[in-house]
Write an enzyme that holds these catalytic residues in place. Structure first.
Site, PDB file in Angstrom:
ATOM      1  N   ASP A   1      77.880   3.406 -15.353  1.00 40.80           N
ATOM      2  CA  ASP A   1      76.907   3.293 -16.455  1.00 40.80           C
ATOM      3  C   ASP A   1      75.610   2.640 -15.998  1.00 40.80           C
ATOM      4  OD1 ASP A   1      78.484   4.415 -18.451  1.00 40.80           O
ATOM      5  OD2 ASP A   1      79.324   2.490 -19.076  1.00 40.80           O
TER       6      ASP A   1
ATOM      7  N   ARG B   1      79.431 -13.409 -22.226  1.00 39.41           N
ATOM      8  CA  ARG B   1      78.207 -12.670 -22.594  1.00 39.41           C
ATOM      9  C   ARG B   1      77.008 -13.560 -22.877  1.00 39.41           C
ATOM     10  NH1 ARG B   1      80.038  -8.715 -19.887  1.00 39.41           N
ATOM     11  NH2 ARG B   1      81.097  -7.045 -20.976  1.00 39.41           N
TER      12      ARG B   1
HETATM   13  N1  ARG Z   1      87.586  -6.888 -27.270  1.00 39.95           N
HETATM   14  C1  ARG Z   1      87.106  -7.936 -26.418  1.00 39.95           C
HETATM   15  C2  ARG Z   1      85.867  -8.557 -26.985  1.00 39.95           C
HETATM   16  O1  ARG Z   1      85.287  -8.039 -27.871  1.00 39.95           O
HETATM   17  C3  ARG Z   1      86.919  -7.473 -24.992  1.00 39.95           C
HETATM   18  C4  ARG Z   1      85.757  -6.599 -24.761  1.00 39.95           C
HETATM   19  C5  ARG Z   1      85.671  -6.152 -23.371  1.00 39.95           C
HETATM   20  N2  ARG Z   1      84.367  -5.615 -23.099  1.00 39.95           N
HETATM   21  C6  ARG Z   1      84.135  -4.504 -22.445  1.00 39.95           C
HETATM   22  N3  ARG Z   1      82.897  -4.134 -22.318  1.00 39.95           N
HETATM   23  N4  ARG Z   1      85.084  -3.750 -21.943  1.00 39.95           N
HETATM   24  O2  ARG Z   1      85.450  -9.580 -26.553  1.00 39.95           O
END
Ligand code: ARG
Length: 420
Positions: A34, A115
């Site tokens: 990506d 994040r």
């Molecule tokens: N469901 C989890 C969250 O919202 C993990 C997300 C994982 N992120 C990803 N881009 N694969 O924090």
């Protein structure tokens, strides 16, 4: 392909970039498909320069030299690689431990904690490299777009955001075709769609493929971190974790910096099959989604912390704090790391955790970790008072009937009113 995918011209939010104003972009770059396609596409479609930022939060098995080399080869002006493991552990994981942070009863928030730090670093590096825009590779279906964009919009109102993957809606096949056409190297060729992975020091998530079928039991190949419990050693292992003021400081008596301690705990738990979570999650964007989590370190450190905290806190603190813990986890899950309420809650967490010093022993065996020993100078516990055989001291058994009479008074009155 490239010419078919238009730059979005309509903007919904104030922080979204006007294409005419995009001159130099800070791209959050992982080296994957990506973000590699994005790197090329941003240069071609916006005619903009791209500076890449890759953040090391302790995701295992990355070769940052290779990632940087790939970015430069694809035309990036520069690719900064930042080792943020220490800051991640100290400023994000440690508060999460103090708040016993689990969302939805099982998710230790590793992605949600990572994040805001990644986005904060994006802001710093964007400013430092004269960028006007930050680009990330989130889709429009997840929580991560919320966490990143809320952070940028909060910390840097002057910077704009683009999220090409969200707007161009290329499928994986189209991305691969684009990559081929533009000389972007692809790992693993055109094999079946891989799991969507995100990982760092605190855990690893897998999404996609059969995971989307709720009725499908986990296939073995999804577990890349944790030994499957049935293959874990036949001998149990005991681990002793020491905490000072709520922070883990030693493992089996050996003092370790937090990053190393987390890695060591993860290694032991993973060996014993501990830390697998098969989770259905209420996302903030409305969807329910299933994730397979591997969070071995969290599976030891969180229960150990919680146990020690309960030992040093009063019944009233123990009734109250889980409510705030839940609120803390929800705010962080929901992308509002910079919300003042989180700071307010942290002040409470820190205050309670001033007492959380001591040791917890856990026994690990085939997928389970169970607390077996506890000790703390601050335990609100007196072995003599708790003992069946002793009496006297602060506790008067003779006072118990009087207590019970008053304690049950309203309940007894109400029972009579409703039942007579
Ligand atoms: N469901 C989890 C969250 O919202 C993990 C997300 C994982 N992120 C990803 N881009 N694969 O924090």
């Amino acid at each position: 392909m490239s010419s078919e995918i238009e730059i979005p011209t309509t903007r919904t939010a104030s922080y979204e970039a006007d294409p005419a104003q995009v001159h130099r972009v800070l791209l959050l770059y992982s080296g994957g498909l990506d973000t590699s396609v994005m790197l090329k596409w941003i240069q071609d479609s916006y005619g903009a320069e791209v500076v890449c930022l890759t953040v090391n939060l302790g995701q295992p098995g990355e070769d940052y030299e290779v990632i940087k080399g790939k970015a430069l080869k694809l035309g990036a002006l520069d690719c900064h690689v930042v080792d943020a493991r220490e800051e991640f552990a100290r400023e994000f994981i440690a508060p999460a431990i103090k708040a016993n942070a689990l969302y939805g009863g099982g998710y230790p928030l590793f992605t949600a904690l990572g994040r805001p730090l990644i986005a904060k670093l994006a802001v710093e590096y964007a400013r430092r490299s004269g960028c006007d825009t930050i680009a990330h590779g989130c889709t429009g279906k997840g929580n991560d777009q919320v966490r990143i964009e809320a952070t940028v919009a909060t910390l840097a109102p002057e910077l704009k955001v683009i999220a090409p993957v969200r707007s161009w809606q290329m499928g994986r096949e189209e991305e691969i075709a684009y990559a081929r056409e533009h000389g972007i190297p692809i790992k693993g060729g055109s094999e079946a769609t891989p799991y969507s992975i995100d990982d760092n020091l605190w855990g690893r998530s897998s999404e996609g493929r059969w995971i989307e079928d709720l009725d499908h039991a986990p296939e073995d190949d999804v577990f890349q971190l944790i030994t499957r419990p049935e293959e874990a050693p036949d001998e149990p292992e005991t681990v002793v974790l020491s905490f000072e003021r709520g922070i883990p400081v030693a493992l089996n008596g050996e003092r370790l910096p937090l990053v190393e301690l987390i890695e060591a705990a993860a290694e032991i738990a993973a060996r014993h099959g501990v830390g697998i979570v098969d989770h259905i999650e209420d996302r903030i964007v409305g969807l329910k989604v299933r994730d397979i989590y591997e969070a071995p370190a969290a599976a030891l450190l969180l229960p150990a912390h919680q146990e020690l905290e309960r030992l040093v806190c009063t019944i009233h603190q123990n009734q109250f704090k889980p409510e705030l813990d839940r609120q803390w986890a929800y705010l962080v899950y929901a992308g509002l790391w910079w919300e003042p309420l989180r700071g307010d809650l942290d002040a409470y967490m820190d205050r309670v955790n001033e007492q959380v010093t001591g040791k917890i022993g856990l026994k690990l065996y085939k997928g389970h970790a169970r607390v077996i020993t506890r000790s703390s100078p601050n335990a609100v516990y007196d072995a003599a008072l708790a003992s069946f055989s002793e009496s006297g001291g602060l506790f008067s058994q003779a006072a118990s009937p009087g207590f019970i009479e008053l304690w049950s008074l309203q309940s007894r009155m109400a029972w009579r009113l409703h039942n007579e």
